[in-house]
Motif scaffolding. Sequence first.
Motif, short mmCIF file in Angstrom:
data_model
loop_
_atom_site.label_atom_id
_atom_site.label_comp_id
_atom_site.label_asym_id
_atom_site.label_seq_id
_atom_site.Cartn_x
_atom_site.Cartn_y
_atom_site.Cartn_z
N ASP A 142 13.45 13.48 6.17
CA ASP A 142 12.55 12.38 5.79
C ASP A 142 11.16 12.55 6.40
O ASP A 142 10.93 13.38 7.27
CB ASP A 142 13.19 11.01 6.03
N GLU A 143 10.23 11.72 5.94
CA GLU A 143 8.82 11.93 6.23
C GLU A 143 8.42 11.50 7.64
O GLU A 143 7.38 11.90 8.14
CB GLU A 143 7.97 11.14 5.21
N GLY A 144 9.23 10.62 8.24
CA GLY A 144 8.81 10.01 9.48
C GLY A 144 9.21 10.79 10.72
O GLY A 144 10.17 11.57 10.72
N SER A 145 8.44 10.59 11.83
CA SER A 145 8.80 11.17 13.12
C SER A 145 8.08 10.42 14.23
O SER A 145 7.05 9.79 14.02
CB SER A 145 8.44 12.66 13.17
N PHE A 146 8.66 10.46 15.42
CA PHE A 146 8.03 9.89 16.62
C PHE A 146 8.21 10.92 17.72
O PHE A 146 9.31 11.38 17.99
CB PHE A 146 8.73 8.56 16.99
N ASP A 147 7.08 11.31 18.34
CA ASP A 147 7.16 12.41 19.31
C ASP A 147 7.02 11.92 20.75
O ASP A 147 6.81 12.70 21.67
CB ASP A 147 6.11 13.47 19.01
N GLY A 148 7.12 10.62 20.96
CA GLY A 148 7.00 10.07 22.32
C GLY A 148 5.67 9.41 22.56
O GLY A 148 5.56 8.50 23.37
N SER A 149 4.65 9.83 21.83
CA SER A 149 3.35 9.19 22.01
C SER A 149 2.73 8.73 20.70
O SER A 149 1.83 7.90 20.70
CB SER A 149 2.38 10.14 22.74
N GLN A 150 3.16 9.32 19.59
CA GLN A 150 2.61 8.86 18.31
C GLN A 150 3.66 8.95 17.21
O GLN A 150 4.59 9.73 17.26
CB GLN A 150 1.36 9.66 17.93
N ILE A 151 3.45 8.07 16.23
CA ILE A 151 4.29 8.17 15.04
C ILE A 151 3.51 9.00 14.01
O ILE A 151 2.27 9.05 14.05
CB ILE A 151 4.68 6.79 14.44
N ALA A 152 4.26 9.66 13.14
CA ALA A 152 3.61 10.43 12.07
C ALA A 152 4.45 10.33 10.81
O ALA A 152 5.69 10.29 10.87
CB ALA A 152 3.45 11.88 12.47
N VAL A 153 3.77 10.23 9.67
CA VAL A 153 4.47 10.24 8.38
C VAL A 153 3.83 11.32 7.52
O VAL A 153 2.64 11.26 7.22
CB VAL A 153 4.40 8.87 7.67
N ALA A 154 4.62 12.35 7.19
CA ALA A 154 4.12 13.47 6.38
C ALA A 154 4.33 13.12 4.90
O ALA A 154 5.44 13.13 4.40
CB ALA A 154 4.86 14.75 6.73
N LEU A 155 3.22 12.77 4.24
CA LEU A 155 3.32 12.29 2.84
C LEU A 155 3.36 13.43 1.82
O LEU A 155 3.66 13.22 0.66
CB LEU A 155 2.14 11.37 2.54
N GLY A 156 3.01 14.63 2.27
CA GLY A 156 2.99 15.76 1.32
C GLY A 156 1.71 15.76 0.49
O GLY A 156 0.66 15.34 0.97
N ASN A 157 1.79 16.21 -0.76
CA ASN A 157 0.60 16.32 -1.62
C ASN A 157 0.44 15.03 -2.43
O ASN A 157 1.31 14.68 -3.21
CB ASN A 157 0.74 17.50 -2.58
N ILE A 158 -0.67 14.36 -2.19
CA ILE A 158 -0.89 13.07 -2.84
C ILE A 158 -2.17 13.16 -3.68
O ILE A 158 -3.24 13.48 -3.17
CB ILE A 158 -1.05 11.93 -1.79
N ALA A 159 -2.02 12.89 -4.98
CA ALA A 159 -3.17 12.88 -5.88
C ALA A 159 -4.03 11.65 -5.62
O ALA A 159 -3.56 10.67 -5.02
CB ALA A 159 -2.68 12.89 -7.32
N GLY A 160 -5.27 11.74 -6.07
CA GLY A 160 -6.17 10.60 -5.92
C GLY A 160 -5.67 9.38 -6.68
O GLY A 160 -4.96 9.50 -7.67
N GLY A 161 -6.02 8.19 -6.16
CA GLY A 161 -5.68 6.97 -6.88
C GLY A 161 -4.32 6.39 -6.53
O GLY A 161 -3.78 5.58 -7.29
N GLN A 162 -3.75 6.82 -5.40
CA GLN A 162 -2.43 6.30 -5.02
C GLN A 162 -2.50 5.57 -3.68
O GLN A 162 -3.44 5.73 -2.91
CB GLN A 162 -1.42 7.45 -4.94
N THR A 163 -1.47 4.78 -3.43
CA THR A 163 -1.40 4.00 -2.19
C THR A 163 -0.06 4.25 -1.52
O THR A 163 0.96 4.35 -2.21
CB THR A 163 -1.54 2.50 -2.50
N ARG A 164 -0.09 4.40 -0.19
CA ARG A 164 1.15 4.50 0.59
C ARG A 164 1.05 3.49 1.74
O ARG A 164 0.04 3.44 2.45
CB ARG A 164 1.33 5.90 1.17
N THR A 165 2.11 2.73 1.90
CA THR A 165 2.12 1.72 2.95
C THR A 165 3.16 2.11 4.00
O THR A 165 4.33 2.35 3.66
CB THR A 165 2.43 0.32 2.39
#
Lengths: 158, 338
Positions: B307-330
């Motif tokens: 899955d896209e999410g991860s926490f490394d102890g100091s920050q969270i990260a979400v790897a969304l991959g390739n996203i075309a213009g005009g889209q929203t991710r929450t």
Amino acid sequence: MKFNILRKFSLILALVSPAPLLAANEVALSSDVFVERNVQKPDGKTAVVLEQPTRVIPGDKLVFVVKYKNVGDTPATDFSVTNPLPKAVAFNGTSDGTEIVSVDGGKSWGPLSDLKFTRENGEVRPALMSDVTHVKWTFNQSLSAGSEGKLVFRGTVR
Amino acid sequence: MTSGLIHRAKTGFAGGKILCLASATALLAAISPVQAAGTIAGTDIVNVAQASYDDGGGGTITVDSNPVTITVDELLDVTVVSSDTGDVPVSPGATSQVLTYQVTNTGNGTEAFTLSADTARTGDDFDTVFEQIVLDTNDNGVYDPGVDTIYTPGTNDPSLAADESVTVFVLSEIPAAANDAERAEVELSAVALTGSGTPGTTFTGQGDGGGDAVVGSTGADAGDSGFFVVQVADVALVKSATIVDPFGGTEAVPGATITYQLVATTSGTGTLNNLTIADDIPNDTTYVTESITLEGGALTDSDADADEGSFDGSQIAVALGNIAGGQTRTITFQVTID
């Protein structure tokens, strides 16, 4: 007297008998090829003229004229004229449609509409003008001594 | 020879009476393959007619006519076709951007062609900076830098046999000032080296095979255009926080839970590749484990899973991959106030 006539007659027969071997020279055949060229006339209109070319380009329209004449003194029976098409020429028909054609190198003959063409992949379809390999005219009466005629067909340089 | 009957074609023939003896299997293609471009220049067309008749003794006599020989001249023809399936997407400032063309000798002789590229077409949005024309030397349809040959007019004009094609690449630099969705046209032209002009123009004695060269219907001069389109994409991030305190209120007191929401909105016609949204955990807060969500769905903290999410102890990260213009991710995640 009677005897003499008979002898003379047999002598003539003896002279005439090798005649079939000489008959090869009794029909004269000539071939001419013309190309249709568009010529601009002084009044601006375009006229189609026939020229005897030495050079052509693909797409040129050719007119083939075959003249025959029985130059012997006996009729030629079972007379026919065949013109194998040069490979670089696509058949374009005759004006009167009295010819028969072959689309398989002269093995089978008939009016084009009766023939089938087998493609390299084995598929069989009705034969087209462009498939024609030979054109032939078969006479149903003998060509009497001295008679002559002309056969015309058209083709396009592939 | 004096008063011979003229045999009229209409009365003299019995064409239809001949039986067709062919069976389907016996038929063979008797016409040798002819080039799509036409009979090869220099080919002789020899016509001989044949008459046959009965010799009166059961044999057949065959007479050949005179042969008529005509030679096929060279027809000068060429086509150029853009091979790209559509506009080729590019980024501003990019160099060695490739448009691909197919140059085909549609004439009937071997001919060399002069190539030229026009980047200054009118009617498009911007002009590219011409770099090079490159010939696809290894014939794989793909520009291979250092492998395919750079074209120099007059030096290595491609010589093509009848019906032969060559793939040609035109390399351009995209100006840094080009804007999103703008298009640039680049035309490749090919002209027969022997000559070009009005169809029918003849170059005496210059044809392949020793004859004349005659300009064909293409004018021996052809061109086609390919297009670049600039694709730029951008992302905007909006962060908001909601606090829930242990007492049912919204006070930022120790023990209160803060839910952060990150809304990433992409814009433009391009695509953002490997877009990753990361956020540091603020000081004096503690990350609530397994609290990352994407579009309302829970993600795990592990970086090792799919899955896209991860926490490394100091920050969270979400790897969304390739996203075309005009889209929203929450994205949301939670922390507690220490």
